[in-house]
Every structure is written in structure tokens, then in C-alpha cells.
Design an enzyme around this catalytic site. Structure first.
Site, PDB file in Angstrom:
ATOM      1  CB  CYS A  81      17.919 -37.381 -41.521  1.00  0.00           C
ATOM      2  SG  CYS A  81      19.361 -36.288 -41.764  1.00  0.00           S
ATOM      3  CG  HIS A 187      15.021 -33.859 -42.814  1.00  0.00           C
ATOM      4  ND1 HIS A 187      14.853 -34.419 -41.567  1.00  0.00           N
ATOM      5  CD2 HIS A 187      16.329 -33.519 -42.893  1.00  0.00           C
ATOM      6  CE1 HIS A 187      16.004 -34.412 -40.910  1.00  0.00           C
ATOM      7  NE2 HIS A 187      16.915 -33.872 -41.697  1.00  0.00           N
ATOM      8  CD  GLU A 189      11.209 -34.453 -41.284  1.00  0.00           C
ATOM      9  OE1 GLU A 189      12.241 -34.180 -40.644  1.00  0.00           O
ATOM     10  OE2 GLU A 189      11.135 -35.401 -42.094  1.00  0.00           O
TER      11      GLU A 189
END
Length: 213
Positions: A81, A187, A189
Site C-alpha cells: 500500500c 493489501h 493480507e
């Protein structure tokens, strides 16, 4: 296990990245320790919020030279990011230009879209030969939250980077891979199975580096 450091320089979103990388098979430490960041098999540079604030955090802990030295030495770094954005030469927010780390050519500017931030799931277009997206189907969707991005792939293409794009009214750079340096605007994750697969690809890519060290 492969040792991964997530650099803690005051940016948020550290624990979700820690959990995701651990599930991907890494031995993960979240720390501001620059010695650990220099020596780890892989270094993750996260980032949320404003470009200028993230660069201020990087400068405050003196992490810029460590990140640059890792890349120069061929040691893997993953930016996520705003952690991707600060790898570029500059970022422009609200008319203010902030110097970046200059490890990727070009700059980061506001998305020319009707709706910002660009928030939610969107498909990416990864080229053949991408190590990050190996095994992922064309048009796989990832989770984005951002108002700024690198809008042009031309400078990255000229520098020999592998560039993955996405479109939110207009195209922008969703990921870049250049030697030991990899970065994602989305992202991983927070991107469910697709993000987990991408992080596994990155963690697995660290093993040859460790074996040859």
C-alpha cells in the site's frame, strides 16, 4: 523457517500483515530494529495513511538507507500500500510534493476517478513471468483502499520491471516487481485466498536467497 521482518516505523496495519505472513510459512517479527531489518531473509515495508506521514516515519527511524542497501545487495523487500508508494521517487498529495525513496522510477498522484478512495475488491492484470502472481488465475481480485497510486507504467517498463495493472475509471499500477524489490498497491493480507497465495509466493521466493547467503 524463513525469517521475515515487518518494519515498524509508526505506520499501522502491522498485526494483520504479521498473521498473514506467518500463515504463509514465514517466521515473522514486527520491529523497528534496523539491524534485524538488514539481516532478515525478507523485509516488509507496510504503510497506511498519508504519503508524507509515512516518509516522515521512515526518516525518523533512519530506515531509508537500510531499505536501499538491501535492494542494492539483492535482498528481498516487499512494499504494501503506502509502503509501495514511498518506494517511488515522489508522492504528491494536496499540492504538496514529498520525496520518496527513489527505488522505483516515477511518482504517485491522486487517482483520476469519479469516486475516491478506491475501496474494495478489484481485478488485476498480471503479465506472464510475474513471480508474485504465479499460479493465480487471470483477473484475480484483491482488496484495495487508496486514493493515490502510480498512474503510469511507462517508467517502470523502461526500467525492466514486471508491472501488474488495475483499473478504477483509469488504469494504475497495482503491483511492481524489479529484481529483489516487489510491491503491491492492494493489501494482500486483507485479500483472502488470493492474498494468501501471493504472500506464499513471496515467502517461497526467499528460500534461495537464504540458501545462497
Amino acid at each position: 523457517m524463513t525469517a521475515v521482518v515487518i518494519l515498524d516505523y509508526g505506520s499501522g496495519n502491522l498485526r494483520s500483515a504479521e498473521r498473514a505472513l506467518a500463515r504463509a510459512g514465514a517466521d515473522v517479527v514486527v520491529t523497528p530494529d534496523l539491524g534485524a531489518a538488514a539481516e532478515a531473509d525478507g523485509l516488509v515495508v507496510p504503510g497506511v495513511g498519508a504519503y508524507a506521514a509515512c516518509m516522515a516515519g521512515i526518516d525518523a527511524v533512519g530506515a531509508g538507507p537500510v531499505i536501499a542497501e538491501r535492494v542494492a545487495a539483492g535482498r528481498p523487500v516487499l512494499g504494501i500500500c503506502v509502503g509501495m508508494q514511498i518506494l517511488f521517487e515522489y508522492g504528491e498529495e494536496h499540492g504538496v510534493v514529498t520525496r520518496g525513496l527513489g527505488l522505483l522510477p516515477g511518482g504517485v498522484t491522486r487517482l483520476p476517478a469519479r469516486r475516491v478512495p478506491h475501496m474494495g475488491w478489484n481485478a488485476v492484470d498480471a503479465p506472464p513471468g510475474s513471480a508474485l502472481f504465479a499460479g493465480l488465475a487471470a483477473g484475480t481480485r484483491f482488496y484495495f483502499v487508496h486514493s493515490y497510486a502510480a498512474l503510469s507504467a511507462a517508467d517502470l517498463d523502461a526500467a525492466g520491471a514486471v508491472v501488474t495493472t488495475c483499473t478504477h475509471d483509469a488504469p494504475f499500477v497495482a503491483a511492481a516487481e524489479r529484481g529483489p524489490l516487489a510491491a503491491t498497491q492492494f493489501h494482500p493480507e486483507k485479500s483472502a485466498d488470493a492474498g494468501a497465495a501471493l504472500l506464499r509466493n513471496w515467502v517461497l521466493s526467499l528460500a534461495p536467497v537464504r540458501a545462497s547467503a
